[in-house]
Design a protein around this motif. Structure first.
Motif, PDB file in Angstrom:
ATOM      1  N   VAL A  77       0.856  -1.394   0.024  1.00  0.00           N
ATOM      2  CA  VAL A  77       0.193   0.045  -0.014  1.00  0.00           C
ATOM      3  C   VAL A  77       0.774   1.267   0.082  1.00  0.00           C
ATOM      4  CG1 VAL A  77      -1.929   1.376   1.190  1.00  0.00           C
ATOM      5  CG2 VAL A  77      -1.804  -1.272   1.123  1.00  0.00           C
ATOM      6  N   ILE A  78       0.802   2.133  -0.978  1.00  0.00           N
ATOM      7  CA  ILE A  78       1.474   3.415  -1.096  1.00  0.00           C
ATOM      8  C   ILE A  78       0.547   4.354  -0.241  1.00  0.00           C
ATOM      9  CG2 ILE A  78       2.309   5.036  -2.519  1.00  0.00           C
ATOM     10  CD1 ILE A  78       2.827   3.130  -4.618  1.00  0.00           C
ATOM     11  N   LEU A  79       1.384   5.296   0.694  1.00  0.00           N
ATOM     12  CA  LEU A  79       0.639   6.113   1.347  1.00  0.00           C
ATOM     13  C   LEU A  79       1.183   7.702   1.242  1.00  0.00           C
ATOM     14  CD1 LEU A  79       0.374   4.245   4.796  1.00  0.00           C
ATOM     15  CD2 LEU A  79      -1.539   4.432   3.002  1.00  0.00           C
ATOM     16  N   LEU A  80       0.276   8.638   0.955  1.00  0.00           N
ATOM     17  CA  LEU A  80       0.769   9.909   0.839  1.00  0.00           C
ATOM     18  C   LEU A  80       0.414  10.636   2.255  1.00  0.00           C
ATOM     19  CD1 LEU A  80       1.541  12.605  -0.476  1.00  0.00           C
ATOM     20  CD2 LEU A  80      -0.757  12.698  -1.535  1.00  0.00           C
ATOM     21  N   SER A 154       5.085   6.595   1.590  1.00  0.00           N
ATOM     22  CA  SER A 154       5.744   5.168   2.209  1.00  0.00           C
ATOM     23  C   SER A 154       5.146   4.032   1.633  1.00  0.00           C
ATOM     24  CB  SER A 154       5.597   5.460   3.819  1.00  0.00           C
ATOM     25  OG  SER A 154       4.182   5.406   4.043  1.00  0.00           O
ATOM     26  N   MET A 155       5.575   3.075   1.634  1.00  0.00           N
ATOM     27  CA  MET A 155       5.204   1.740   1.423  1.00  0.00           C
ATOM     28  C   MET A 155       6.083   0.751   2.210  1.00  0.00           C
ATOM     29  SD  MET A 155       4.766  -0.375  -2.405  1.00  0.00           S
ATOM     30  CE  MET A 155       6.419  -0.240  -2.711  1.00  0.00           C
ATOM     31  N   THR A 156       5.174  -0.454   2.518  1.00  0.00           N
ATOM     32  CA  THR A 156       5.664  -1.336   3.189  1.00  0.00           C
ATOM     33  C   THR A 156       5.720  -2.701   2.528  1.00  0.00           C
ATOM     34  OG1 THR A 156       5.120  -0.857   5.297  1.00  0.00           O
ATOM     35  CG2 THR A 156       5.509  -3.145   5.203  1.00  0.00           C
ATOM     36  N   VAL A 157       6.916  -3.477   2.160  1.00  0.00           N
ATOM     37  CA  VAL A 157       6.988  -4.609   1.153  1.00  0.00           C
ATOM     38  C   VAL A 157       7.592  -5.569   2.000  1.00  0.00           C
ATOM     39  CG1 VAL A 157       9.021  -3.745  -0.129  1.00  0.00           C
ATOM     40  CG2 VAL A 157       7.446  -5.340  -1.105  1.00  0.00           C
ATOM     41  N   ASN A 166       9.671  -4.988  -8.671  1.00  0.00           N
ATOM     42  CA  ASN A 166       8.651  -4.169  -9.338  1.00  0.00           C
ATOM     43  C   ASN A 166       7.812  -3.178  -8.649  1.00  0.00           C
ATOM     44  OD1 ASN A 166       6.999  -3.597 -11.970  1.00  0.00           O
ATOM     45  ND2 ASN A 166       5.369  -4.585 -10.926  1.00  0.00           N
ATOM     46  N   LEU A 167       7.246  -3.400  -7.104  1.00  0.00           N
ATOM     47  CA  LEU A 167       6.592  -2.653  -6.384  1.00  0.00           C
ATOM     48  C   LEU A 167       7.443  -1.611  -6.008  1.00  0.00           C
ATOM     49  CD1 LEU A 167       4.943  -5.248  -4.338  1.00  0.00           C
ATOM     50  CD2 LEU A 167       3.778  -3.783  -5.524  1.00  0.00           C
ATOM     51  N   LEU A 168       8.858  -1.583  -5.847  1.00  0.00           N
ATOM     52  CA  LEU A 168       9.706  -0.476  -5.417  1.00  0.00           C
ATOM     53  C   LEU A 168       9.946   0.198  -6.787  1.00  0.00           C
ATOM     54  CD1 LEU A 168      12.189  -2.492  -3.235  1.00  0.00           C
ATOM     55  CD2 LEU A 168      10.389  -0.838  -2.574  1.00  0.00           C
TER      56      LEU A 168
END
Length: 196
Positions: A77-80, A154-157, A166-168
């Motif tokens: 999940v990408i958060l702003l 931010s994003m957790t992976v 790919n997500l990064l």
């Protein structure tokens, strides 16, 4: 009145430009105090959902981007987050975040996260490798000083996520291409978003 019409026209042109990108679409997230508003234009990858007002609001951020349906888990999940500037510099924000992260996870490692910043924001990134095998990519951005706000993505992976690389790349693309806009009068005081 002419300024308002020109501002709305410019906004629709910008939204149209975001829609035309090859990643699937765009979103405009905006808010402010009524005296100095802000807006962030961001790409939304094809197949991803942009949410400002349901899940994002529930977890206290301005925007959440996620694939498919909301799972409630932080991974992928990408958060702003946009907040009023309280620390004196962007580096101070980054240092405070590092200290907080290391207090929560003293065995974590920290690496710089190279990020190509947008034309109108200075950005610095950090990559936290958590001892729990959950890693966090974080980018802090500073719009023009007159804005009075700072921005973070931010994003957790997970370490073992097969889509990690790919997500990064997607995360770096979204954070690096985000575009800051300001409003000096007649701005909405309620954070919101429009997607196309």
């Amino acid at each position: 009145m002419i300024r308002v019409v020109l501002a709305l026209f410019a906004l629709f042109v910008l939204v149209g430009a975001a829609v035309a990108n090859d990643q699937g679409g765009g979103v405009l997230v905006y808010g402010g105090s009524g005296k100095a508003g802000w807006g962030i234009m961001a790409d939304v990858p094809q197949g991803w959902t942009s949410d400002c007002c349901t899940y994002a609001k529930a977890i206290g951020v301005n925007l959440a981007l996620y694939q498919g349906e909301w799972t409630g888990k932080p991974e992928r999940v990408i958060l702003l987050n946009v907040w009023d500037r309280t620390l004196p510099t962007l580096q101070a924000e980054l240092d405070a975040d590092r200290r907080q992260y290391m207090q929560r996870d003293p065995k974590a490692t920290i690496e710089p996260l190279p990020i190509v910043a947008s034309a109108n924001m200075v950005c610095k990134g950090v990559f936290y490798r958590g001892s729990d095998h959950e890693d966090d990519a974080v980018v802090f951005c500073e719009p023009p000083t007159s804005s009075g706000v700072r921005v973070s993505w931010s994003m957790t992976v997970a370490d073992a996520d097969p889509e990690r690389s790919n997500l990064l790349k997607i995360f770096a693309h979204i954070a690096g291409r985000a575009n800051y806009m300001s409003c000096r009068s007649g701005c909405s005081s309620t954070p919101n978003a429009r997607g196309h």
